[in-house]
Design an enzyme around this catalytic site. Sequence first.
Site, PDB file in Angstrom:
ATOM      1  N   TYR A   1       1.037  -1.318   0.014  1.00  0.00           N
ATOM      2  CA  TYR A   1       0.238  -0.104   0.204  1.00  0.00           C
ATOM      3  C   TYR A   1       0.872   1.369  -0.143  1.00  0.00           C
ATOM      4  O   TYR A   1       2.169   1.245   0.307  1.00  0.00           O
ATOM      5  CB  TYR A   1      -1.074  -0.151   1.347  1.00  0.00           C
TER       6      TYR A   1
ATOM      7  N   LYS B   1       6.435  -1.785   1.998  1.00  0.00           N
ATOM      8  CA  LYS B   1       5.452  -1.203   2.432  1.00  0.00           C
ATOM      9  C   LYS B   1       4.132  -2.197   2.543  1.00  0.00           C
ATOM     10  O   LYS B   1       3.412  -2.097   1.634  1.00  0.00           O
ATOM     11  CB  LYS B   1       4.934   0.291   2.081  1.00  0.00           C
TER      12      LYS B   1
ATOM     13  N   GLU C   1      12.951   2.677  13.637  1.00  0.00           N
ATOM     14  CA  GLU C   1      12.162   3.538  13.189  1.00  0.00           C
ATOM     15  C   GLU C   1      11.041   3.740  13.924  1.00  0.00           C
ATOM     16  O   GLU C   1      10.841   3.142  15.228  1.00  0.00           O
ATOM     17  CB  GLU C   1      11.726   3.634  11.741  1.00  0.00           C
TER      18      GLU C   1
ATOM     19  N   LEU D   1      11.591   1.516   6.499  1.00  0.00           N
ATOM     20  CA  LEU D   1      10.698   1.719   5.349  1.00  0.00           C
ATOM     21  C   LEU D   1      11.455   3.194   4.859  1.00  0.00           C
ATOM     22  O   LEU D   1      11.762   4.189   5.655  1.00  0.00           O
ATOM     23  CB  LEU D   1       9.568   2.318   5.607  1.00  0.00           C
TER      24      LEU D   1
HETATM   25  C1  LIG Z   1       6.844   2.067   9.425  1.00  0.00           C
HETATM   26  C2  LIG Z   1       6.915   3.339   8.840  1.00  0.00           C
HETATM   27  N1  LIG Z   1       8.117   3.930   8.661  1.00  0.00           N
HETATM   28  C3  LIG Z   1       8.327   5.309   8.074  1.00  0.00           C
HETATM   29  C4  LIG Z   1       6.848   5.768   7.547  1.00  0.00           C
HETATM   30  C5  LIG Z   1       7.116   7.138   6.893  1.00  0.00           C
HETATM   31  O1  LIG Z   1       6.841   6.925   5.500  1.00  0.00           O
HETATM   32  P1  LIG Z   1       6.474   8.109   4.611  1.00  0.00           P
HETATM   33  O2  LIG Z   1       7.301   9.566   4.802  1.00  0.00           O
HETATM   34  O3  LIG Z   1       6.785   7.700   3.025  1.00  0.00           O
HETATM   35  O4  LIG Z   1       4.952   8.464   5.006  1.00  0.00           O
HETATM   36  C6  LIG Z   1       5.804   5.141   7.599  1.00  0.00           C
HETATM   37  C7  LIG Z   1       4.696   5.684   7.066  1.00  0.00           C
HETATM   38  O5  LIG Z   1       3.633   5.144   7.136  1.00  0.00           O
HETATM   39  C8  LIG Z   1       5.661   3.725   8.247  1.00  0.00           C
HETATM   40  O6  LIG Z   1       4.640   3.048   8.320  1.00  0.00           O
END
Ligand SMILES: Cc1ncc(COP(=O)(O)O)c(C=O)c1O
Length: 282
Positions: free
Chosen positions: A32, A145, A177, A201
């Site tokens: 997603y 993701k 994270e 991620l």
């Molecule tokens: C586990 C995780 N890390 C980092 C992020 C941040 O990613 P982004 O800046 O692309 O939303 C998300 C966003 O949902 C996340 O679920």
Amino acid sequence: MSIGYVNGEFIPVDKPVIPIDERGHQFGDGVYEVIRVYHGKPFMLEEHVQRLFKSAIAIKLNVEQSHEDIQQLIDESIEKSGLADCDVYIQITRGISPRQHLFPDAPVSITLTVKPMRVTEEAIRENGKTAIFHEDERWANCYIKSLNLLPNILAKQNAQDVGGYEAILVKDGFVTEGSSSNVYMVRDQTIYTTPLSKQILPGITRMAVKNIADMLEIPFIEKKFTPDELLQADEVFITSTTNEVMPIAYVDGNKINDGASGEITRLLYRKFFELIEIVQHT
Ligand SMILES: Cc1ncc(COP(=O)(O)O)c(C=O)c1O
């Protein structure tokens, strides 16, 4: 108005439509993206769509649609919703097929929602949020993701149960994270964040913040750090599409510095919103 989309059809978001044998529902077998829309235009859409396809390839999901098809679908959905500031969630799953683990011979399912943006009040951003440390109990491929978010959900709920907002995940003694964000600390006017690897991620907001830091000539160091180091930082913040740049004032009840949004964090989110104003109007 919020709207939904399921395999070719726009629908009211609350219409029950997912078949019992949908693999996203049965297995979380899909990927997603979350995209924020400012002034009617999705922010960093290409980057999100690229990551969506990378995630799909990583789980051997054969998506017939092209990047352009997906971008067009997102644009069309935003237009149909009539919303200028909103959040788009898009899911691609391995389709609908009688339940068995092996890949089915079925087309992928594409679902999507467009809902009004959940705006963060300025005061919250100034004061910062609270977080807890939490064991990172996820799998080895967190760069994907994936729809499988159970460990993230449990960590976030555990944070909320003790009055926290985010769970800062810790694996083998190092911060990875957040449960739904990337995590940073600032020390001596330098930003530190976990290096990209399969364990985190690659955040799209992280990419934007890195570019802003480079532009401002603030050192941006990708290096692992421990929970203790984070507690001793001058500033801590998280980033994500929906949180944008969010200061963290307390972790496990410990105040970070003077417990409010720090100077660098404030600069970064001001510049982040300036960047949005520039790119969304061009
Ligand atoms: C586990 C995780 N890390 C980092 C992020 C941040 O990613 P982004 O800046 O692309 O939303 C998300 C966003 O949902 C996340 O679920």
